[in-house]
Design an enzyme around this catalytic site. Structure first.
Site, PDB file in Angstrom:
ATOM      1  N   ASP A  55       0.821  -1.162  -0.107  1.00  0.00           N
ATOM      2  CA  ASP A  55      -0.026   0.039  -0.115  1.00  0.00           C
ATOM      3  C   ASP A  55       1.094   1.408   0.036  1.00  0.00           C
ATOM      4  O   ASP A  55       0.178   2.255  -0.591  1.00  0.00           O
ATOM      5  CB  ASP A  55      -0.862   0.117   1.286  1.00  0.00           C
ATOM      6  CG  ASP A  55      -1.918  -0.857   1.257  1.00  0.00           C
ATOM      7  OD1 ASP A  55      -2.628  -1.102  -0.007  1.00  0.00           O
ATOM      8  OD2 ASP A  55      -2.332  -1.247   2.190  1.00  0.00           O
TER       9      ASP A  55
ATOM     10  N   HIS B 197      -1.489   3.159  14.677  1.00  0.00           N
ATOM     11  CA  HIS B 197      -2.285   1.897  14.452  1.00  0.00           C
ATOM     12  C   HIS B 197      -1.576   0.489  14.874  1.00  0.00           C
ATOM     13  O   HIS B 197      -0.168   0.604  14.905  1.00  0.00           O
ATOM     14  CB  HIS B 197      -2.826   1.812  12.910  1.00  0.00           C
ATOM     15  CG  HIS B 197      -1.712   1.416  11.926  1.00  0.00           C
ATOM     16  ND1 HIS B 197      -1.652   0.443  11.398  1.00  0.00           N
ATOM     17  CD2 HIS B 197      -0.648   2.474  11.588  1.00  0.00           C
ATOM     18  CE1 HIS B 197      -0.588   0.628  10.492  1.00  0.00           C
ATOM     19  NE2 HIS B 197       0.000   1.462  10.653  1.00  0.00           N
TER      20      HIS B 197
HETATM   21  P1  FAD Z   1      11.888  -2.813   8.068  1.00  0.00           P
HETATM   22  O1  FAD Z   1      11.084  -2.055   9.170  1.00  0.00           O
HETATM   23  O2  FAD Z   1      13.108  -2.191   7.837  1.00  0.00           O
HETATM   24  O3  FAD Z   1      11.975  -4.289   8.210  1.00  0.00           O
HETATM   25  C1  FAD Z   1      10.777  -4.973   8.870  1.00  0.00           C
HETATM   26  C2  FAD Z   1      11.321  -6.103   9.956  1.00  0.00           C
HETATM   27  O4  FAD Z   1      12.223  -6.980   9.287  1.00  0.00           O
HETATM   28  C3  FAD Z   1      12.261  -5.330  10.905  1.00  0.00           C
HETATM   29  O5  FAD Z   1      11.545  -5.002  12.139  1.00  0.00           O
HETATM   30  C4  FAD Z   1      13.435  -6.547  11.259  1.00  0.00           C
HETATM   31  O6  FAD Z   1      12.640  -7.061  12.412  1.00  0.00           O
HETATM   32  C5  FAD Z   1      13.437  -7.245   9.981  1.00  0.00           C
HETATM   33  N1  FAD Z   1      14.572  -6.900   9.154  1.00  0.00           N
HETATM   34  C6  FAD Z   1      14.458  -5.827   8.334  1.00  0.00           C
HETATM   35  N2  FAD Z   1      15.863  -5.750   7.657  1.00  0.00           N
HETATM   36  C7  FAD Z   1      16.201  -7.019   8.034  1.00  0.00           C
HETATM   37  C8  FAD Z   1      17.838  -7.334   7.776  1.00  0.00           C
HETATM   38  N3  FAD Z   1      18.431  -6.897   6.744  1.00  0.00           N
HETATM   39  N4  FAD Z   1      18.160  -8.389   8.312  1.00  0.00           N
HETATM   40  C9  FAD Z   1      17.427  -9.204   9.174  1.00  0.00           C
HETATM   41  N5  FAD Z   1      16.212  -8.813   9.637  1.00  0.00           N
HETATM   42  C10 FAD Z   1      15.683  -7.565   9.108  1.00  0.00           C
HETATM   43  N6  FAD Z   1       2.736  -3.927   4.778  1.00  0.00           N
HETATM   44  C11 FAD Z   1       2.679  -4.633   3.853  1.00  0.00           C
HETATM   45  O7  FAD Z   1       3.289  -5.818   3.699  1.00  0.00           O
HETATM   46  N7  FAD Z   1       1.738  -4.610   2.996  1.00  0.00           N
HETATM   47  C12 FAD Z   1       0.883  -3.494   2.988  1.00  0.00           C
HETATM   48  O8  FAD Z   1       0.044  -3.385   1.893  1.00  0.00           O
HETATM   49  C13 FAD Z   1       0.903  -2.335   4.002  1.00  0.00           C
HETATM   50  N8  FAD Z   1       0.085  -1.479   4.021  1.00  0.00           N
HETATM   51  C14 FAD Z   1       0.417  -0.510   4.870  1.00  0.00           C
HETATM   52  C15 FAD Z   1      -0.208   0.633   5.036  1.00  0.00           C
HETATM   53  C16 FAD Z   1      -0.019   1.440   5.904  1.00  0.00           C
HETATM   54  C17 FAD Z   1      -1.037   2.850   5.927  1.00  0.00           C
HETATM   55  C18 FAD Z   1       1.151   1.474   6.807  1.00  0.00           C
HETATM   56  C19 FAD Z   1       1.249   2.595   7.931  1.00  0.00           C
HETATM   57  C20 FAD Z   1       1.734   0.243   6.905  1.00  0.00           C
HETATM   58  C21 FAD Z   1       1.475  -0.652   5.969  1.00  0.00           C
HETATM   59  N9  FAD Z   1       2.181  -1.776   5.948  1.00  0.00           N
HETATM   60  C22 FAD Z   1       2.185  -2.802   4.787  1.00  0.00           C
HETATM   61  C23 FAD Z   1       3.266  -2.207   6.996  1.00  0.00           C
HETATM   62  C24 FAD Z   1       4.632  -1.507   6.751  1.00  0.00           C
HETATM   63  O9  FAD Z   1       4.743  -0.322   6.400  1.00  0.00           O
HETATM   64  C25 FAD Z   1       5.653  -2.296   5.423  1.00  0.00           C
HETATM   65  O10 FAD Z   1       5.397  -3.742   5.454  1.00  0.00           O
HETATM   66  C26 FAD Z   1       6.916  -1.882   5.283  1.00  0.00           C
HETATM   67  O11 FAD Z   1       7.391  -2.225   4.250  1.00  0.00           O
HETATM   68  C27 FAD Z   1       7.689  -2.452   6.439  1.00  0.00           C
HETATM   69  O12 FAD Z   1       8.689  -1.534   6.423  1.00  0.00           O
HETATM   70  P2  FAD Z   1      10.310  -1.618   6.160  1.00  0.00           P
HETATM   71  O13 FAD Z   1       9.949  -1.936   4.658  1.00  0.00           O
HETATM   72  O14 FAD Z   1      10.896  -0.397   6.346  1.00  0.00           O
HETATM   73  O15 FAD Z   1      10.997  -2.938   6.756  1.00  0.00           O
END
Ligand code: FAD
Length: 544
Positions: free
Chosen positions: A167, A406
């Site tokens: 999203d 949220h």
């Molecule tokens: P990070 O926060 O960097 O990683 C996620 C977790 O993975 C970390 O906390 C850590 O534990 C682990 N990790 C990360 N990198 C590593 C590494 N290199 N080695 C080992 N462990 C690691 N999510 C969805 O999937 N689909 C959606 O449609 C979606 N919609 C959303 C809508 C809204 C309005 C909001 C606020 C959030 C939504 N999300 C959704 C949740 C989230 O925002 C996403 O999943 C986002 O991509 C995750 O954050 P990031 O990619 O920065 O990952």
């Protein structure tokens, strides 16, 4: 609020004496450079989605000081990550790796162990290492966002390639997949589309999985399995390694797409609709993740805060939702189905006709004519997302409350009407009981259905936060009693969720712990992630 205003003393990892901690910080600063190590002694700033904090959860559901980093380190290479891991083992300092830290709703960038050192891989390790337009693959580092990958594909003029986005487009392609994140083209199961990892283990070995283990290979991103046990799963939703590179398959441009929207009148229609969706989805007539949303989210996605519709406390009155929808192009309804068909026009038509015929079997179903919707309507955001174009509009519902936060409850069920209805009734009872607003989305991946219940709260209202957490805990327990488990959860709820996967006297967790103790004997990597605690922490009051 007070804690945000004053300067802070750094929070030390438990059991590490102050002088030793600063000695350790001096050592890693000399190794990586002063600019790449930051003590977390400044006021906590929640930032916003595009500038998320890497020291804590910007949408904290408890006091934000509870889950806070002592320091943040920025590696620039896999070798740097290896040095950090060796350093952490020497000083027994817990590490918490993040890619970009936008894991909102699940704990953001916060470590599970207070005072852990956050390893922010995304800031400097942000290269797109390869995009192969013939194989339709890419290889990325942790700091590559969906926006960055999309823009690079466009810049290189690869018109034959699409990417898949969740999203919100600001997250990390690699981080999202590691947490089993999802998007909305036919390539939406991000973990399933990956091929190949490079990982630094908790004792500092650098490993490549699949074909990556074969020197001189040119198949790392085209065949995920390689030879021998398929270990990749061990590194997702776990604390067994820090992933420094990851490959993915990219979807070929299907030659056109067309999004559609149907509305359904009554709550009970959910049962019939889900029964209709299952065979269509499994047969890929419905080609992307089915998105059956409760209509309350339409109000929140209009970009106006809750108070413009209703100023009272407690759960939002459904009567008000229906009043608003009477004046909206969607009309009065309870459920909305957002979907997209792919391929050239004549191919799409075949599928769209079947979908129309099947959906219209639900009495009162309506097809909304996209051409009549204004360009600002949320439908067009879904259209962009479902065709692999990163977007940010989904953030609107988080601002339903001022200072919106949220937390999500995400149980998995089979795609059956009776199960969907059962989950709906359970969630609805909690909605009323805890006096909060919930947004509901039934998402059908392929065979399985995840109900995503987003509970929204005002981050500055401690009562709302406590209620949200209590509602989540109660939902997890009741769902487990009925045989439903979560696919992903907030880091504070990990122990509870992991505890529900207890078949055969917790055999799965005992295996997880055995692996943890073997791979990470000093217990330095993300202790408590997914409810997996290393021996050094187990049974000492960390599990909640
Ligand atoms: P990070 O926060 O960097 O990683 C996620 C977790 O993975 C970390 O906390 C850590 O534990 C682990 N990790 C990360 N990198 C590593 C590494 N290199 N080695 C080992 N462990 C690691 N999510 C969805 O999937 N689909 C959606 O449609 C979606 N919609 C959303 C809508 C809204 C309005 C909001 C606020 C959030 C939504 N999300 C959704 C949740 C989230 O925002 C996403 O999943 C986002 O991509 C995750 O954050 P990031 O990619 O920065 O990952």
């Amino acid at each position: 609020k007070e804690s945000r205003a004053r300067n802070r003393l750094p929070v030390l990892p438990q059991g590490i004496e102050k002088t030793r901690f600063f000695l350790a910080i001096d050592e890693i600063s000399r190794d990586l450079g002063n600019d790449n190590v930051e003590i977390n002694d400044k006021p906590l700033d929640d930032g916003w989605y595009m500038e998320p904090p890497n020291t804590h959860d910007g949408m904290a559901i408890t006091d934000e000081e509870e889950l806070v980093a002592s320091a943040v380190i920025y590696p620039g290479s896999t070798d740097d990550v290896q040095s950090i891991v060796h350093w952490a083992n020497k000083y027994l300092i817990p590490l918490h790796p993040i890619s970009m830290g936008r894991n909102f709703g699940y704990g953001g960038a916060a470590p599970r162990v207070r005072g852990a050192v956050v390893v922010d891989l995304g800031k400097r390790m942000n290269r797109i290492l390869d995009i192969n337009p013939d194989d339709c693959t890419c290889l990325v580092e942790p700091g590559v966002s969906y926006y960055a990958l999309y823009e690079e594909v466009q810049r290189r003029g690869y018109k034959n390639l699409w990417i898949d986005v969740p999203d919100l487009g600001g997250g990390s392609v690699l981080g999202n997949a590691l947490d089993h994140g999802v998007g909305y083209t036919p390539y939406g199961d991000h973990w399933a589309t990956h091929s190949g990892l490079e990982v630094v283990t908790p004792t500092g070995e650098i490993v490549r999985t699949g074909m990556g283990a074969l020197p001189g290979n040119n198949t790392w991103q085209v065949f995920p399995y390689g030879f021998g046990p398929f270990l990749d799963g061990m590194f997702s939703q776990s604390n067994y390694g820090i992933v420094t590179k990851m490959g993915f398959g990219l979807m070929p441009n299907p030659g056109g797409h067309e999004s559609f929207l149907y509305t359904f009148k009554k709550e009970e229609d959910l049962e019939q609709l889900v029964e209709i969706v299952r065979p269509l989805r499994i047969a890929m007539i419905l080609e992307n993740a089915a998105n059956i949303r409760h209509a309350l989210q339409v109000l929140a996605l209009s970009g106006k805060p809750r108070s413009t519709f209703y100023d009272g406390n407690g759960p939002f009155p459904i009567k008000k939702m229906h009043e608003f929808l009477q004046t909206h192009p969607y009309g009065e309804c309870t459920w909305l189905y957002y979907g997209t068909c792919y391929g050239p026009k004549e191919v799409r038509k075949l599928k769209l006709d079947i979908i129309h015929r099947e959906f219209m079997k639900v009495p009162g179903a309506r097809r909304i004519e996209p051409a009549k919707l204004p360009p600002t309507d949320y439908f067009w955001s879904r259209d962009r997302i479902s065709s692999g174009e990163p977007d940010l509009e989904e953030l609107a519902w988080v601002n339903w409350w001022p200072n919106g936060g949220h937390v999500a409850f995400s149980p998995v069920a089979p795609t059956r009407g009776a199960d969907a209805l059962r989950l709906w009734h359970m969630a609805k009872e909690h909605w009323a009981k805890f006096g909060l607003d919930f947004f509901f989305d039934f998402v059908v991946g392929l065979r399985e259905l995840h109900l995503i219940v987003e509970c929204v709260y005002d981050r500055d209202d401690s009562k709302q936060r406590a209620n949200a957490l209590a509602a989540m805990r109660s939902l997890i327990q009741e769902a487990a009693e009925k045989g439903y488990g979560e696919y992903r959860t907030h880091l504070l709820l990990s122990d509870q969720v992991a505890g529900t996967y207890s078949w055969n006297d917790n055999a799965l967790m005992r295996l997880n712990e055995k692996l943890k103790d073997c791979l990470d004997p000093n217990g330095i990597l993300a202790p408590g992630r997914s409810g997996i605690w290393p021996a050094r922490y187990r049974g000492r009051g960390w599990e909640i």
